[in-house]
Design a protein around this motif. Structure first.
Motif, mmCIF file in Angstrom:
data_model
loop_
_atom_site.group_PDB
_atom_site.id
_atom_site.type_symbol
_atom_site.label_atom_id
_atom_site.label_comp_id
_atom_site.label_asym_id
_atom_site.label_seq_id
_atom_site.Cartn_x
_atom_site.Cartn_y
_atom_site.Cartn_z
ATOM 1 N N ALA A 177 -2.129 -25.411 -10.508
ATOM 2 C CA ALA A 177 -3.532 -25.284 -10.119
ATOM 3 C C ALA A 177 -4.105 -26.669 -9.839
ATOM 4 N N VAL A 178 -4.809 -26.794 -8.708
ATOM 5 C CA VAL A 178 -5.445 -28.060 -8.357
ATOM 6 C C VAL A 178 -6.894 -27.788 -7.963
ATOM 7 N N PRO A 179 -7.799 -28.737 -8.233
ATOM 8 C CA PRO A 179 -9.208 -28.531 -7.855
ATOM 9 C C PRO A 179 -9.369 -28.338 -6.346
ATOM 10 N N SER A 180 -8.692 -29.184 -5.566
ATOM 11 C CA SER A 180 -8.694 -29.079 -4.108
ATOM 12 C C SER A 180 -7.476 -29.824 -3.594
ATOM 13 N N VAL A 181 -6.587 -29.121 -2.886
ATOM 14 C CA VAL A 181 -5.348 -29.756 -2.440
ATOM 15 C C VAL A 181 -5.626 -30.889 -1.455
ATOM 16 N N GLN A 182 -6.769 -30.827 -0.764
ATOM 17 C CA GLN A 182 -7.108 -31.899 0.177
ATOM 18 C C GLN A 182 -7.470 -33.201 -0.527
ATOM 19 N N LYS A 183 -7.750 -33.124 -1.835
ATOM 20 C CA LYS A 183 -8.194 -34.320 -2.558
ATOM 21 C C LYS A 183 -7.186 -34.830 -3.569
ATOM 22 N N VAL A 184 -6.074 -34.099 -3.769
ATOM 23 C CA VAL A 184 -5.131 -34.526 -4.800
ATOM 24 C C VAL A 184 -4.074 -35.459 -4.231
ATOM 25 N N GLU A 185 -3.470 -36.207 -5.118
ATOM 26 C CA GLU A 185 -2.361 -37.094 -4.784
ATOM 27 C C GLU A 185 -1.232 -36.848 -5.769
ATOM 28 N N LEU A 186 -0.002 -36.757 -5.264
ATOM 29 C CA LEU A 186 1.177 -36.585 -6.105
ATOM 30 C C LEU A 186 1.859 -37.936 -6.242
ATOM 31 N N GLU A 187 1.952 -38.413 -7.457
ATOM 32 C CA GLU A 187 2.496 -39.742 -7.721
ATOM 33 C C GLU A 187 3.853 -39.631 -8.409
ATOM 34 N N GLY A 188 4.812 -40.440 -7.991
ATOM 35 C CA GLY A 188 6.106 -40.479 -8.658
ATOM 36 C C GLY A 188 7.279 -40.238 -7.737
ATOM 37 N N LEU A 189 7.048 -39.657 -6.558
ATOM 38 C CA LEU A 189 8.121 -39.412 -5.603
ATOM 39 C C LEU A 189 8.304 -40.615 -4.676
ATOM 40 N N SER A 190 9.556 -40.856 -4.297
ATOM 41 C CA SER A 190 9.859 -41.948 -3.372
ATOM 42 C C SER A 190 11.127 -41.592 -2.615
ATOM 43 N N GLY A 191 11.590 -42.505 -1.788
ATOM 44 C CA GLY A 191 12.807 -42.256 -1.025
ATOM 45 C C GLY A 191 12.569 -41.305 0.133
ATOM 46 N N GLN A 192 13.571 -40.485 0.429
ATOM 47 C CA GLN A 192 13.493 -39.603 1.584
ATOM 48 C C GLN A 192 13.463 -38.132 1.181
ATOM 49 N N TYR A 193 13.033 -37.309 2.119
ATOM 50 C CA TYR A 193 13.014 -35.865 1.895
ATOM 51 C C TYR A 193 13.473 -35.145 3.153
ATOM 52 N N ASP A 218 12.572 -32.186 5.683
ATOM 53 C CA ASP A 218 11.370 -31.476 6.102
ATOM 54 C C ASP A 218 11.764 -30.130 6.720
ATOM 55 N N LYS A 219 11.525 -29.064 5.986
ATOM 56 C CA LYS A 219 11.887 -27.729 6.468
ATOM 57 C C LYS A 219 11.086 -27.351 7.702
ATOM 58 N N LEU A 220 9.893 -27.903 7.836
ATOM 59 C CA LEU A 220 9.015 -27.558 8.961
ATOM 60 C C LEU A 220 9.338 -28.350 10.223
ATOM 61 N N ALA A 221 10.258 -29.294 10.117
ATOM 62 C CA ALA A 221 10.658 -30.113 11.276
ATOM 63 C C ALA A 221 12.170 -30.037 11.461
ATOM 64 N N ASP A 222 12.716 -28.814 11.337
ATOM 65 C CA ASP A 222 14.142 -28.571 11.551
ATOM 66 C C ASP A 222 14.999 -29.445 10.640
ATOM 67 N N TRP A 223 14.560 -29.577 9.384
ATOM 68 C CA TRP A 223 15.285 -30.295 8.338
ATOM 69 C C TRP A 223 15.432 -31.793 8.643
ATOM 70 N N ALA A 224 14.523 -32.332 9.415
ATOM 71 C CA ALA A 224 14.548 -33.778 9.676
ATOM 72 C C ALA A 224 14.393 -34.545 8.362
ATOM 73 N N VAL A 225 15.082 -35.680 8.262
ATOM 74 C CA VAL A 225 14.979 -36.527 7.076
ATOM 75 C C VAL A 225 13.879 -37.561 7.312
ATOM 76 N N LYS A 226 12.913 -37.607 6.406
ATOM 77 C CA LYS A 226 11.757 -38.486 6.579
ATOM 78 C C LYS A 226 11.504 -39.278 5.299
ATOM 79 N N ASP A 227 10.719 -40.328 5.438
ATOM 80 C CA ASP A 227 10.345 -41.138 4.282
ATOM 81 C C ASP A 227 9.160 -40.500 3.555
ATOM 82 N N THR A 228 9.201 -40.558 2.250
ATOM 83 C CA THR A 228 8.116 -40.015 1.434
ATOM 84 C C THR A 228 6.836 -40.808 1.681
ATOM 85 N N PRO A 229 5.735 -40.121 1.976
ATOM 86 C CA PRO A 229 4.476 -40.844 2.240
ATOM 87 C C PRO A 229 3.945 -41.514 0.977
ATOM 88 N N GLN A 230 3.315 -42.645 1.181
ATOM 89 C CA GLN A 230 2.656 -43.357 0.085
ATOM 90 C C GLN A 230 1.286 -43.803 0.550
#
Length: 287
Positions: free
Chosen positions: A163-179, A181-193
Motif C-alpha cells: 500500500a502506498v499513499p500515491s504511486v506518483q509520489k513514492v520512491e523505491l530506494e535500494g535497487l541498482s544495476g540492470q533490469y 523490461d517486460k513492456l519493452a520486449d525484455w530489453a535490458v535497461k539501467d535502473t533509474p535513480q
C-alpha cells in the motif's frame, strides 16, 4: 490442534480466515491461497498491504492484493503455451491447512501447507510450507524441500502488493544495476535513480538487494527485507488497471508490487531445501 490465543478464525463466502491481533500488530490471512491479506503494525496503525476492493473473495479466482504465493513457476514460465497452465502456478488457488500456530515473545507464528504440490506442469515429490510471523514486522517464508529421488528446478515469488499513499509520489530506494523490461520486449535497461513511477511498470531486477525502502515525499515509510531470492520484480499496471476485472480504474494509485522472487531457476537435489523470505514493516528508527 490448539489455536494461538492471538488468533481467531472466521469464514465468509466459503473462505476461512485467520485473524491475528497481538501486542505488535493485527493481520488477516486467507487459507484460500495461503494468502496474507493485511498487516497493520500497532506502532503507526498503517496497513502495509493493499487489497483490491474488487478482489474475488469467494474462492473462484486468485485474490488480487496482499501477498499471493507464486510457485512452482513465475508468470507463464512453465514451458507450455501461455494460458495452458495457470499463471504463477497452482498454490494460490488451493485451500491451505494451518499446521501450527504459536504466540512468542516476538509475535505470532503461523505455519501453513498447501493441499498438494504435484500437478500438471510440476510432477515431483516435495514439501512446501509457508511460515508467517506477525510481529513488529511481517515475515513470510516459503520453504520448498525435495522429498523425492529426482532433482527438479522451480521458480517462485512472494508477489507482494504494498500500500502506498500515491504511486506518483513514492520512491523505491535500494535497487541498482540492470533490469529486464517486460513492456519493452525484455530489453535490458539501467535502473533509474531516483526510482520513481510515471507510467506502467513491469520489471525484473536481477541485482537483488537484501533491503529496500519505500519513501513518500522523501520520508521512509515501509522497509522491505528479502532473502533466498535472485530477483526483485516491480509492477504497477497504471492505466491498464481499467482493463483488469478485479481492480478499479484508479486502483493503481495506491499500490505497488515489490516482489521477492526466484526467476532464474532454483535447482534442488533430493533432500535439499530452499527458503524464500520477505519481511515488511515500518522503517527502523534511530534512537
Amino acid at each position: 490442534m490448539a489455536i494461538a490465543g492471538s488468533v481467531t478464525v472466521s469464514e465468509s463466502q466459503g473462505i476461512t480466515y485467520l485473524n491475528i491481533d497481538n501486542r505488535f500488530a493485527t493481520a488477516k490471512v486467507s487459507l484460500f491461497g495461503g494468502h496474507v491479506l493485511s498487516f497493520t503494525p500497532k506502532s503507526d496503525e498503517v496497513d502495509r498491504l493493499w487489497l483490491s476492493p474488487h478482489a474475488y473473495l469467494n474462492g473462484e479466482r486468485p485474490i488480487r492484493g496482499g501477498i499471493p504465493v507464486c510457485w512452482p513457476w513465475f508468470s507463464d514460465d512453465h514451458g507450455k503455451e501461455k494460458g495452458a497452465l495457470p499463471s504463477h502456478g497452482f498454490l494460490r488457488t488451493q485451500v491451505w491447512q494451518l499446521q501450527r500456530s504459536e504466540d512468542t515473545s516476538v509475535g505470532t507464528e503461523l505455519v501453513l501447507s498447501p493441499s498438494f504440490t504435484r500437478a500438471d506442469g510440476f510432477e515431483y515429490d516435495c514439501q512446501v510450507t509457508l511460515t508467517i510471523i506477525i510481529g513488529e514486522s511481517l515475515s513470510a517464508s516459503l520453504r520448498t524441500e525435495n522429498t523425492g529421488v529426482t532433482p527438479f528446478t522451480f521458480n517462485t515469488a512472494l508477489h507482494t502488493y504494498l500500500a502506498v499513499p500515491s504511486v506518483q509520489k513514492v520512491e523505491l530506494e535500494g535497487l541498482s544495476g540492470q533490469y529486464k523490461d517486460k513492456l519493452a520486449d525484455w530489453a535490458v535497461k539501467d535502473t533509474p535513480q531516483p526510482y520513481k513511477f510515471t507510467a506502467e511498470t513491469d520489471r525484473i531486477h536481477l541485482n537483488a538487494p537484501s533491503t529496500m525502502t519505500l519513501k513518500d515525499n522523501g520520508e521512509a515509510f515501509t522497509q522491505i527485507g528479502s532473502d533466498g531470492h535472485d530477483s526483485v520484480v516491480v509492477w504497477n499496471p497504471w492505466q491498464s488497471a481499467a482493463s483488469i476485472s478485479d481492480m478499479d480504474a484508479f486502483g493503481f494509485v495506491h499500490m505497488l508490487c515489490v516482489e521477492t522472487a526466484c526467476t532464474q531457476g532454483v535447482a534442488l537435489s533430493p533432500g535439499e531445501s530452499h527458503t524464500l523470505t520477505q519481511i515488511i514493516g515500518p522503517p527502523e528508527r534511530s534512537s
